[in-house]
Design an enzyme around this catalytic site. Structure first.
Site, PDB file in Angstrom:
ATOM      1  N   LYS A  11       0.815  -1.217   0.000  1.00  0.00           N
ATOM      2  CA  LYS A  11       0.000   0.000   0.000  1.00  0.00           C
ATOM      3  C   LYS A  11       0.855   1.278   0.000  1.00  0.00           C
ATOM      4  O   LYS A  11       2.067   1.223   0.275  1.00  0.00           O
ATOM      5  CB  LYS A  11      -0.929  -0.031   1.221  1.00  0.00           C
ATOM      6  CG  LYS A  11      -1.970  -1.159   1.179  1.00  0.00           C
ATOM      7  CD  LYS A  11      -2.957  -1.023   2.338  1.00  0.00           C
ATOM      8  CE  LYS A  11      -4.001  -2.124   2.322  1.00  0.00           C
ATOM      9  NZ  LYS A  11      -5.033  -1.925   3.383  1.00  0.00           N
ATOM     10  N   TYR A  51     -12.799  -2.036  -3.157  1.00  0.00           N
ATOM     11  CA  TYR A  51     -13.275  -2.054  -1.765  1.00  0.00           C
ATOM     12  C   TYR A  51     -14.792  -1.908  -1.666  1.00  0.00           C
ATOM     13  O   TYR A  51     -15.295  -1.487  -0.628  1.00  0.00           O
ATOM     14  CB  TYR A  51     -12.580  -0.945  -0.971  1.00  0.00           C
ATOM     15  CG  TYR A  51     -11.160  -1.291  -0.560  1.00  0.00           C
ATOM     16  CD1 TYR A  51     -10.900  -2.333   0.331  1.00  0.00           C
ATOM     17  CD2 TYR A  51     -10.076  -0.566  -1.040  1.00  0.00           C
ATOM     18  CE1 TYR A  51      -9.605  -2.649   0.720  1.00  0.00           C
ATOM     19  CE2 TYR A  51      -8.771  -0.877  -0.654  1.00  0.00           C
ATOM     20  CZ  TYR A  51      -8.548  -1.920   0.228  1.00  0.00           C
ATOM     21  OH  TYR A  51      -7.270  -2.224   0.623  1.00  0.00           O
ATOM     22  N   PHE A  59     -15.341   4.617   7.151  1.00  0.00           N
ATOM     23  CA  PHE A  59     -13.986   4.946   6.712  1.00  0.00           C
ATOM     24  C   PHE A  59     -13.777   4.784   5.200  1.00  0.00           C
ATOM     25  O   PHE A  59     -12.658   4.921   4.713  1.00  0.00           O
ATOM     26  CB  PHE A  59     -12.959   4.093   7.470  1.00  0.00           C
ATOM     27  CG  PHE A  59     -13.156   2.603   7.331  1.00  0.00           C
ATOM     28  CD1 PHE A  59     -12.699   1.920   6.210  1.00  0.00           C
ATOM     29  CD2 PHE A  59     -13.794   1.879   8.332  1.00  0.00           C
ATOM     30  CE1 PHE A  59     -12.877   0.559   6.078  1.00  0.00           C
ATOM     31  CE2 PHE A  59     -13.974   0.508   8.213  1.00  0.00           C
ATOM     32  CZ  PHE A  59     -13.519  -0.152   7.079  1.00  0.00           C
ATOM     33  N   ARG A  87      -1.910 -14.251   5.115  1.00  0.00           N
ATOM     34  CA  ARG A  87      -2.658 -13.580   6.195  1.00  0.00           C
ATOM     35  C   ARG A  87      -1.862 -13.654   7.507  1.00  0.00           C
ATOM     36  O   ARG A  87      -1.860 -12.699   8.283  1.00  0.00           O
ATOM     37  CB  ARG A  87      -4.046 -14.209   6.381  1.00  0.00           C
ATOM     38  CG  ARG A  87      -5.014 -13.998   5.218  1.00  0.00           C
ATOM     39  CD  ARG A  87      -5.468 -12.579   5.023  1.00  0.00           C
ATOM     40  NE  ARG A  87      -6.194 -12.024   6.141  1.00  0.00           N
ATOM     41  CZ  ARG A  87      -6.861 -10.867   6.104  1.00  0.00           C
ATOM     42  NH1 ARG A  87      -6.898 -10.149   4.991  1.00  0.00           N
ATOM     43  NH2 ARG A  87      -7.477 -10.416   7.161  1.00  0.00           N
ATOM     44  N   ARG A 104       2.551  -5.952   9.212  1.00  0.00           N
ATOM     45  CA  ARG A 104       1.838  -4.785   9.736  1.00  0.00           C
ATOM     46  C   ARG A 104       2.449  -4.284  11.049  1.00  0.00           C
ATOM     47  O   ARG A 104       2.473  -3.080  11.305  1.00  0.00           O
ATOM     48  CB  ARG A 104       0.352  -5.110   9.873  1.00  0.00           C
ATOM     49  CG  ARG A 104      -0.340  -5.066   8.493  1.00  0.00           C
ATOM     50  CD  ARG A 104      -1.704  -5.655   8.516  1.00  0.00           C
ATOM     51  NE  ARG A 104      -2.494  -5.279   7.334  1.00  0.00           N
ATOM     52  CZ  ARG A 104      -3.667  -5.819   7.040  1.00  0.00           C
ATOM     53  NH1 ARG A 104      -4.199  -6.739   7.832  1.00  0.00           N
ATOM     54  NH2 ARG A 104      -4.325  -5.441   5.960  1.00  0.00           N
ATOM     55  N   ASN A 114      -2.116   0.545   6.656  1.00  0.00           N
ATOM     56  CA  ASN A 114      -1.582  -0.679   7.259  1.00  0.00           C
ATOM     57  C   ASN A 114      -0.718  -1.528   6.315  1.00  0.00           C
ATOM     58  O   ASN A 114      -0.629  -2.739   6.464  1.00  0.00           O
ATOM     59  CB  ASN A 114      -2.710  -1.488   7.912  1.00  0.00           C
ATOM     60  CG  ASN A 114      -3.760  -1.920   6.922  1.00  0.00           C
ATOM     61  OD1 ASN A 114      -3.633  -1.644   5.738  1.00  0.00           O
ATOM     62  ND2 ASN A 114      -4.784  -2.596   7.402  1.00  0.00           N
ATOM     63  N   HIS A 117      -2.295  -5.279   1.714  1.00  0.00           N
ATOM     64  CA  HIS A 117      -3.571  -5.990   1.586  1.00  0.00           C
ATOM     65  C   HIS A 117      -3.258  -7.453   1.309  1.00  0.00           C
ATOM     66  O   HIS A 117      -2.256  -7.748   0.652  1.00  0.00           O
ATOM     67  CB  HIS A 117      -4.389  -5.435   0.409  1.00  0.00           C
ATOM     68  CG  HIS A 117      -5.535  -6.334   0.041  1.00  0.00           C
ATOM     69  ND1 HIS A 117      -6.740  -6.283   0.705  1.00  0.00           N
ATOM     70  CD2 HIS A 117      -5.639  -7.352  -0.865  1.00  0.00           C
ATOM     71  CE1 HIS A 117      -7.536  -7.218   0.210  1.00  0.00           C
ATOM     72  NE2 HIS A 117      -6.890  -7.881  -0.742  1.00  0.00           N
ATOM     73  N   GLU A 128     -10.062 -11.094  -6.731  1.00  0.00           N
ATOM     74  CA  GLU A 128      -9.169  -9.933  -6.683  1.00  0.00           C
ATOM     75  C   GLU A 128      -8.072 -10.029  -7.743  1.00  0.00           C
ATOM     76  O   GLU A 128      -7.722  -9.028  -8.370  1.00  0.00           O
ATOM     77  CB  GLU A 128      -8.583  -9.806  -5.271  1.00  0.00           C
ATOM     78  CG  GLU A 128      -9.653  -9.463  -4.251  1.00  0.00           C
ATOM     79  CD  GLU A 128      -9.178  -9.511  -2.805  1.00  0.00           C
ATOM     80  OE1 GLU A 128      -9.999  -9.201  -1.915  1.00  0.00           O
ATOM     81  OE2 GLU A 128      -8.001  -9.845  -2.549  1.00  0.00           O
TER      82      GLU A 128
HETATM   83  P1  GDP Z   1      -8.000  -6.590   6.140  1.00  0.00           P
HETATM   84  O1  GDP Z   1      -8.612  -7.761   5.427  1.00  0.00           O
HETATM   85  O2  GDP Z   1      -7.125  -7.002   7.292  1.00  0.00           O
HETATM   86  O3  GDP Z   1      -7.274  -5.644   5.196  1.00  0.00           O
HETATM   87  O4  GDP Z   1      -9.182  -5.746   6.807  1.00  0.00           O
HETATM   88  P2  GDP Z   1     -10.663  -5.333   6.355  1.00  0.00           P
HETATM   89  O5  GDP Z   1     -11.112  -6.134   5.162  1.00  0.00           O
HETATM   90  O6  GDP Z   1     -11.501  -5.350   7.577  1.00  0.00           O
HETATM   91  O7  GDP Z   1     -10.507  -3.805   5.925  1.00  0.00           O
HETATM   92  C1  GDP Z   1      -9.995  -3.437   4.663  1.00  0.00           C
HETATM   93  C2  GDP Z   1      -9.101  -2.233   4.826  1.00  0.00           C
HETATM   94  O8  GDP Z   1      -9.872  -1.124   5.240  1.00  0.00           O
HETATM   95  C3  GDP Z   1      -8.033  -2.362   5.916  1.00  0.00           C
HETATM   96  O9  GDP Z   1      -6.882  -3.064   5.494  1.00  0.00           O
HETATM   97  C4  GDP Z   1      -7.717  -0.918   6.226  1.00  0.00           C
HETATM   98  O10 GDP Z   1      -6.808  -0.356   5.278  1.00  0.00           O
HETATM   99  C5  GDP Z   1      -9.087  -0.257   6.045  1.00  0.00           C
HETATM  100  N1  GDP Z   1      -9.736  -0.073   7.349  1.00  0.00           N
HETATM  101  C6  GDP Z   1     -10.313  -1.020   8.133  1.00  0.00           C
HETATM  102  N2  GDP Z   1     -10.798  -0.473   9.266  1.00  0.00           N
HETATM  103  C7  GDP Z   1     -10.506   0.858   9.181  1.00  0.00           C
HETATM  104  C8  GDP Z   1     -10.748   1.987  10.035  1.00  0.00           C
HETATM  105  O11 GDP Z   1     -11.322   1.884  11.129  1.00  0.00           O
HETATM  106  N3  GDP Z   1     -10.297   3.212   9.590  1.00  0.00           N
HETATM  107  C9  GDP Z   1      -9.656   3.370   8.382  1.00  0.00           C
HETATM  108  N4  GDP Z   1      -9.241   4.593   7.992  1.00  0.00           N
HETATM  109  N5  GDP Z   1      -9.424   2.339   7.555  1.00  0.00           N
HETATM  110  C10 GDP Z   1      -9.831   1.113   7.959  1.00  0.00           C
END
Ligand code: GDP
Length: 142
Positions: A11, A51, A59, A87, A104, A114, A117, A128
């Protein structure tokens, strides 16, 4: 255990912090091969589409803004149990919860920024990968 493919993105924060090489080295040390790679800057439309499942989350706007703020490295990673392994190597979404030594924990700035992805299932990986890569861009010659 079968060899499988998964999708990863290095990212914008990790690209800006000059951590592409460090992250690729972690993948390789853990037995994941780079089967495809493209360095690009995502358009707003492409990031929103990727997304889309998060479109109603508070967010979402911030996430799309971040993902289009600088270049990213799109990757296909291949290896044994690649989806689960990636993961594990990535660590938890929020770096505050991520285990020591995970990408991370090492390179995320916050829950939003973070660093990486990684697909969360084999079905997501397939969807994807096809969202970003043509079939002939992914090597199957290892
Ligand atoms: P992942 O599978 O671990 O990437 O997590 P998720 O699928 O839950 O979320 C997708 C992405 O959304 C995350 O990797 C973060 O970049 C973003 N994200 C998730 N939660 C938050 C939040 O509370 N705030 C912000 N700004 N971004 C978030």
């Amino acid at each position: 255990m079968a060899t499988e493919k998964t999708f990863s993105i290095i990212k914008p924060n990790a690209v800006k912090d000059n951590n592409i090489g460090n992250i690729l080295a972690i993948f390789e040390k853990n037995g994941l091969r780079i089967a495809a790679a493209r360095f690009t800057t995502l358009s707003k439309e492409k990031a929103e589409g990727f997304y889309i499942e998060h479109k109603d989350r508070p967010f979402f706007g911030e996430l799309v803004e971040f993902m289009t703020s600088a270049p990213v490295l799109l990757l296909c990673l291949e290896g044994e149990s690649a989806v689960t392994k990636n993961r594990e190597i990535m660590g938890a979404t929020n770096p505050a919860d991520a285990a020591e030594g995970t990408i991370r924990k090492l390179y995320a700035a916050s829950v939003g920024e973070n660093a990486v992805h990684g697909s969360d299932s084999a079905a997501s990986a397939e969807r994807e990968l096809s969202y970003f890569f043509e079939k002939n861009e992914i090597s199957d010659r290892f």
